[in-house]
Design a protein around this motif. Structure first.
Motif, PDB file in Angstrom:
ATOM      1  N   THR A 164     -31.569 -27.840 -40.452  1.00 56.10           N
ATOM      2  CA  THR A 164     -31.597 -26.487 -40.551  1.00 56.10           C
ATOM      3  C   THR A 164     -31.027 -26.085 -42.029  1.00 56.10           C
ATOM      4  O   THR A 164     -30.238 -26.981 -42.708  1.00 56.10           O
ATOM      5  CB  THR A 164     -30.550 -25.599 -39.630  1.00 56.10           C
ATOM      6  OG1 THR A 164     -29.395 -26.525 -39.449  1.00 56.10           O
ATOM      7  CG2 THR A 164     -31.259 -25.581 -38.286  1.00 56.10           C
ATOM      8  N   THR A 165     -31.512 -24.993 -42.383  1.00 59.37           N
ATOM      9  CA  THR A 165     -31.172 -24.612 -43.878  1.00 59.37           C
ATOM     10  C   THR A 165     -29.603 -23.776 -43.885  1.00 59.37           C
ATOM     11  O   THR A 165     -29.423 -23.035 -43.411  1.00 59.37           O
ATOM     12  CB  THR A 165     -32.133 -23.476 -44.260  1.00 59.37           C
ATOM     13  OG1 THR A 165     -33.454 -24.064 -44.162  1.00 59.37           O
ATOM     14  CG2 THR A 165     -31.898 -23.346 -45.842  1.00 59.37           C
ATOM     15  N   PRO A 166     -28.818 -24.629 -44.747  1.00 57.97           N
ATOM     16  CA  PRO A 166     -27.499 -24.170 -44.926  1.00 57.97           C
ATOM     17  C   PRO A 166     -27.580 -22.740 -45.456  1.00 57.97           C
ATOM     18  O   PRO A 166     -28.325 -22.312 -46.299  1.00 57.97           O
ATOM     19  CB  PRO A 166     -26.634 -25.079 -45.878  1.00 57.97           C
ATOM     20  CG  PRO A 166     -27.655 -26.377 -45.641  1.00 57.97           C
ATOM     21  CD  PRO A 166     -28.855 -25.887 -45.379  1.00 57.97           C
ATOM     22  N   THR A 167     -26.568 -21.987 -45.303  1.00 61.81           N
ATOM     23  CA  THR A 167     -26.601 -20.534 -45.831  1.00 61.81           C
ATOM     24  C   THR A 167     -25.092 -20.399 -46.705  1.00 61.81           C
ATOM     25  O   THR A 167     -24.170 -21.010 -46.097  1.00 61.81           O
ATOM     26  CB  THR A 167     -26.324 -19.398 -44.804  1.00 61.81           C
ATOM     27  OG1 THR A 167     -27.605 -19.338 -44.110  1.00 61.81           O
ATOM     28  CG2 THR A 167     -26.136 -18.106 -45.269  1.00 61.81           C
ATOM     29  N   LEU A 168     -25.256 -19.879 -47.946  1.00 60.88           N
ATOM     30  CA  LEU A 168     -24.045 -19.571 -48.535  1.00 60.88           C
ATOM     31  C   LEU A 168     -23.173 -18.280 -48.368  1.00 60.88           C
ATOM     32  O   LEU A 168     -23.958 -17.271 -48.409  1.00 60.88           O
ATOM     33  CB  LEU A 168     -24.341 -19.640 -50.149  1.00 60.88           C
ATOM     34  CG  LEU A 168     -23.018 -19.381 -51.129  1.00 60.88           C
ATOM     35  CD1 LEU A 168     -22.116 -20.412 -50.997  1.00 60.88           C
ATOM     36  CD2 LEU A 168     -23.673 -19.267 -52.551  1.00 60.88           C
ATOM     37  N   VAL A 177     -29.611  -9.832 -48.597  1.00 57.37           N
ATOM     38  CA  VAL A 177     -28.840  -9.016 -49.052  1.00 57.37           C
ATOM     39  C   VAL A 177     -27.651  -9.715 -49.363  1.00 57.37           C
ATOM     40  O   VAL A 177     -27.129  -9.761 -50.583  1.00 57.37           O
ATOM     41  CB  VAL A 177     -28.512  -7.828 -48.445  1.00 57.37           C
ATOM     42  CG1 VAL A 177     -27.235  -7.255 -49.258  1.00 57.37           C
ATOM     43  CG2 VAL A 177     -29.667  -7.018 -48.343  1.00 57.37           C
ATOM     44  N   ALA A 178     -27.041 -10.476 -48.245  1.00 54.39           N
ATOM     45  CA  ALA A 178     -25.567 -11.070 -48.517  1.00 54.39           C
ATOM     46  C   ALA A 178     -25.544 -12.376 -48.636  1.00 54.39           C
ATOM     47  O   ALA A 178     -24.503 -13.053 -48.547  1.00 54.39           O
ATOM     48  CB  ALA A 178     -24.542 -10.475 -47.392  1.00 54.39           C
ATOM     49  N   THR A 179     -26.785 -13.131 -48.092  1.00 49.89           N
ATOM     50  CA  THR A 179     -26.754 -14.597 -48.228  1.00 49.89           C
ATOM     51  C   THR A 179     -27.988 -15.183 -48.938  1.00 49.89           C
ATOM     52  O   THR A 179     -28.755 -14.457 -49.518  1.00 49.89           O
ATOM     53  CB  THR A 179     -27.237 -15.070 -46.709  1.00 49.89           C
ATOM     54  OG1 THR A 179     -28.570 -14.575 -46.334  1.00 49.89           O
ATOM     55  CG2 THR A 179     -26.254 -14.474 -45.640  1.00 49.89           C
ATOM     56  N   ARG A 219     -18.587 -20.779 -48.915  1.00 46.29           N
ATOM     57  CA  ARG A 219     -18.724 -22.104 -48.441  1.00 46.29           C
ATOM     58  C   ARG A 219     -20.139 -22.247 -47.784  1.00 46.29           C
ATOM     59  O   ARG A 219     -20.782 -20.935 -47.335  1.00 46.29           O
ATOM     60  CB  ARG A 219     -17.641 -22.501 -47.499  1.00 46.29           C
ATOM     61  CG  ARG A 219     -16.244 -22.896 -47.862  1.00 46.29           C
ATOM     62  CD  ARG A 219     -16.294 -23.886 -48.976  1.00 46.29           C
ATOM     63  NE  ARG A 219     -14.826 -24.236 -49.367  1.00 46.29           N
ATOM     64  CZ  ARG A 219     -14.165 -25.079 -48.713  1.00 46.29           C
ATOM     65  NH1 ARG A 219     -14.448 -25.726 -47.927  1.00 46.29           N
ATOM     66  NH2 ARG A 219     -12.798 -24.940 -49.339  1.00 46.29           N
ATOM     67  N   TYR A 220     -20.752 -23.287 -47.611  1.00 44.98           N
ATOM     68  CA  TYR A 220     -22.256 -23.370 -46.993  1.00 44.98           C
ATOM     69  C   TYR A 220     -21.844 -23.308 -45.563  1.00 44.98           C
ATOM     70  O   TYR A 220     -21.049 -23.916 -45.077  1.00 44.98           O
ATOM     71  CB  TYR A 220     -22.975 -24.518 -47.594  1.00 44.98           C
ATOM     72  CG  TYR A 220     -23.473 -24.259 -48.972  1.00 44.98           C
ATOM     73  CD1 TYR A 220     -24.317 -23.363 -49.256  1.00 44.98           C
ATOM     74  CD2 TYR A 220     -22.892 -25.218 -49.949  1.00 44.98           C
ATOM     75  CE1 TYR A 220     -24.632 -23.268 -50.840  1.00 44.98           C
ATOM     76  CE2 TYR A 220     -23.195 -24.961 -51.267  1.00 44.98           C
ATOM     77  CZ  TYR A 220     -24.244 -24.095 -51.512  1.00 44.98           C
ATOM     78  OH  TYR A 220     -24.349 -23.925 -52.868  1.00 44.98           O
ATOM     79  N   SER A 255     -18.893  -9.630 -45.139  1.00 43.70           N
ATOM     80  CA  SER A 255     -17.780  -9.544 -43.956  1.00 43.70           C
ATOM     81  C   SER A 255     -18.186 -10.790 -42.995  1.00 43.70           C
ATOM     82  O   SER A 255     -19.279 -11.057 -43.059  1.00 43.70           O
ATOM     83  CB  SER A 255     -17.991  -8.153 -43.249  1.00 43.70           C
ATOM     84  OG  SER A 255     -19.299  -8.335 -42.838  1.00 43.70           O
ATOM     85  N   SER A 256     -17.341 -11.332 -42.462  1.00 40.26           N
ATOM     86  CA  SER A 256     -17.297 -12.675 -41.935  1.00 40.26           C
ATOM     87  C   SER A 256     -18.209 -12.351 -40.527  1.00 40.26           C
ATOM     88  O   SER A 256     -17.094 -12.004 -39.613  1.00 40.26           O
ATOM     89  CB  SER A 256     -16.376 -13.467 -41.806  1.00 40.26           C
ATOM     90  OG  SER A 256     -16.404 -14.404 -41.144  1.00 40.26           O
ATOM     91  N   VAL A 257     -19.241 -12.619 -40.470  1.00 39.25           N
ATOM     92  CA  VAL A 257     -19.773 -12.573 -38.821  1.00 39.25           C
ATOM     93  C   VAL A 257     -19.557 -13.791 -38.354  1.00 39.25           C
ATOM     94  O   VAL A 257     -19.820 -13.932 -37.142  1.00 39.25           O
ATOM     95  CB  VAL A 257     -21.331 -12.140 -38.884  1.00 39.25           C
ATOM     96  CG1 VAL A 257     -21.333 -10.747 -39.583  1.00 39.25           C
ATOM     97  CG2 VAL A 257     -22.196 -13.227 -39.671  1.00 39.25           C
ATOM     98  N   LEU A 258     -19.009 -14.722 -38.777  1.00 34.21           N
ATOM     99  CA  LEU A 258     -18.897 -16.011 -38.305  1.00 34.21           C
ATOM    100  C   LEU A 258     -17.485 -16.301 -38.236  1.00 34.21           C
ATOM    101  O   LEU A 258     -16.954 -17.491 -37.779  1.00 34.21           O
ATOM    102  CB  LEU A 258     -19.499 -17.159 -39.306  1.00 34.21           C
ATOM    103  CG  LEU A 258     -21.026 -17.011 -39.603  1.00 34.21           C
ATOM    104  CD1 LEU A 258     -21.329 -17.881 -40.732  1.00 34.21           C
ATOM    105  CD2 LEU A 258     -21.844 -16.735 -38.448  1.00 34.21           C
ATOM    106  N   ALA A 259     -16.667 -15.462 -38.173  1.00 37.94           N
ATOM    107  CA  ALA A 259     -15.220 -15.752 -38.082  1.00 37.94           C
ATOM    108  C   ALA A 259     -14.574 -16.460 -36.966  1.00 37.94           C
ATOM    109  O   ALA A 259     -13.497 -16.833 -36.629  1.00 37.94           O
ATOM    110  CB  ALA A 259     -14.642 -14.306 -38.174  1.00 37.94           C
ATOM    111  N   SER A 260     -15.468 -16.267 -35.611  1.00 35.76           N
ATOM    112  CA  SER A 260     -15.071 -16.817 -34.162  1.00 35.76           C
ATOM    113  C   SER A 260     -15.239 -18.373 -33.993  1.00 35.76           C
ATOM    114  O   SER A 260     -14.620 -18.947 -33.473  1.00 35.76           O
ATOM    115  CB  SER A 260     -15.868 -16.115 -33.173  1.00 35.76           C
ATOM    116  OG  SER A 260     -17.137 -16.469 -33.411  1.00 35.76           O
ATOM    117  N   VAL A 261     -15.950 -18.647 -35.182  1.00 35.47           N
ATOM    118  CA  VAL A 261     -16.521 -20.176 -35.151  1.00 35.47           C
ATOM    119  C   VAL A 261     -15.098 -21.081 -35.419  1.00 35.47           C
ATOM    120  O   VAL A 261     -14.225 -20.871 -36.470  1.00 35.47           O
ATOM    121  CB  VAL A 261     -17.542 -20.552 -36.179  1.00 35.47           C
ATOM    122  CG1 VAL A 261     -17.781 -22.222 -36.144  1.00 35.47           C
ATOM    123  CG2 VAL A 261     -18.705 -19.908 -36.036  1.00 35.47           C
TER     124      VAL A 261
END
Length: 398
Positions: A309-313, A392-394, A339-340, A319-325
């Motif tokens: 899969t393609t990493p995202t910067l 936009v943000a990535t 970070r990627y 805003s962190s949509v991934l904060a729950s990981v």
């Protein structure tokens, strides 16, 4: 009594334990090196691949990250020197430097991996998840030149459960109703090739409840189909054509390879149906964001994911949509500040932690959806991620 032989020393249980370990280890300041190798290409080819990939990865790192990489890579090379032994066709090696908490894990495989080296905050376990499907227990009915053999295969362990000599197989007994009646011993209790009738009967009943693989040359496979009773014929999931001139070891490897390919084909077919069949498609989510939302909401039944899969910067202003990981281990900040983030690695890890079924498929349809999707456990209304109009943000990186 059944007898056993070993194709490799790797069992399904040991593979499951390794996957559990890799998904539970905490992320830290120092990333992991995840390495998968095809040992059938030879030691020299593997070393050349590692040297080339290591140089490429290292060239894109900062000074501190290079130190972490160099230490992890040195440990990887030390582990690699001891992996070549009989029956091992592939190997996975995971290492991390002392800065992140020194870590090393080596997993031999009965099947070759595609060569791969990555440097990321947590281990990439996707090839192991794909391998696990190939390690699942199955029964094999093999018609060789000297007789018919019933085997149980799990991981690298091959167990002979019953054998009937060729001269005792009544191939043309059309009026017989079952496999046992076609090969009935004399009343004195005489055994087939050293195996009691009771053992033979019990094993066939177990095999009838599972997926059965038929193997042999073309003529013998057809004979097997006619020879089997109806309930076992319905249990046949795959046939593998094997030359009668192959030695036993090579023939078993060929059967295992074809069986693994059959597993991958079944996964690909299931993935295509999820993404293309309208009634099933309504229960699917696609794309990293929607799939992550479904996992967090605990409504995802099956995770569908590609091997790459393609990493995202992740931009520091986003805003962190991934904060729950990895929220439980407090590691979310590691992926939120410049970070990627690799959705394939992260979501497969999260799904493993929650006990969600994971299927690795490299179908074109799944790649078109960003390499990530899933099947919902019910009709929960989780929106499918729309195709973005503009980034936009990535930022997408190779």
């Amino acid at each position: 009594m059944a007898c056993s032989e070993t194709v490799t020393q790797v069992s399904l249980d040991s593979l499951d334990r390794s996957i559990e370990l890799l998904t539970s280890v905490d992320a830290a300041d120092a990333p992991f090196l995840s390495c998968y190798l095809d040992l059938e290409t030879g030691a020299e080819a593997c070393r050349e691949f590692l040297a080339s990939e290591a140089e490429f990865i290292r060239s894109g790192l900062g000074d501190i990250a290079q130190l972490d990489f160099d230490e992890a890579y040195q440990r990887l090379q030390e582990q690699f020197d001891g992996v070549f032994r009989e029956g091992i066709r592939g190997v996975a090696i995971f290492t991390r430097s002392m800065m992140g908490g020194r870590f090393s894990e080596v997993i031999p495989s009965m099947l070759p991996f595609r060569n791969q080296l990555s440097f990321y905050r947590v281990p990439d376990i996707r090839p192991l998840l794909s391998l696990r499907d190939a390690y699942a227990e199955r029964y094999l009915l093999w018609a060789a030149s000297d007789g018919v053999e019933l085997l149980r295969i799990e991981g690298g362990d091959v167990q002979t459960l019953a054998w009937v000599a060729e001269k005792r197989v009544e191939w043309h007994a059309a009026n017989q109703k079952s496999l046992l009646s076609r090969n009935r011993p004399v009343k004195s209790g005489r055994q087939f090739g050293g195996f009691a009738l009771q053992t033979f009967s019990r094993v066939l009943k177990s095999a009838g409840r599972l997926k059965l693989v038929l193997a042999g040359d073309t003529n013998r496979i057809e004979k097997l189909r006619q020879w089997l009773p109806r309930h076992l014929s319905k249990a046949v999931s795959q046939t593998v054509t094997v030359s009668p001139f192959l030695d036993r070891g090579r023939a078993l490897r060929q059967i295992i390879d074809h069986s693994a390919a059959g597993c991958r084909a079944a996964v690909d077919l299931f993935t295509k149906s999820c993404l293309q069949v309208p009634l099933v498609r309504r229960r699917c989510v696609t794309g990293p964001s929607s799939t992550l939302e479904a996992i967090e909401s605990r409504v995802l039944d099956t995770l569908l994911i590609t091997s790459n899969t393609t990493p995202t910067l992740i931009d520091s202003t986003q805003s962190s949509v991934l904060a729950s990981v990895d929220k439980e281990s407090g590691q979310a900040t590691l992926i939120n500040r410049g970070r990627y983030w690799d959705p394939g690695i992260e979501l497969s890890r999260l799904a493993c932690q929650q006990g969600i079924k994971i299927l690795v498929s490299n179908t074109r349809e799944l790649f078109r959806q960003g390499g990530v999707g899933g099947l919902l456990s019910d009709a929960t209304n989780v929106a499918v991620m729309p195709r973005p109009n503009a980034s936009v943000a990535t930022e997408r990186v190779a």
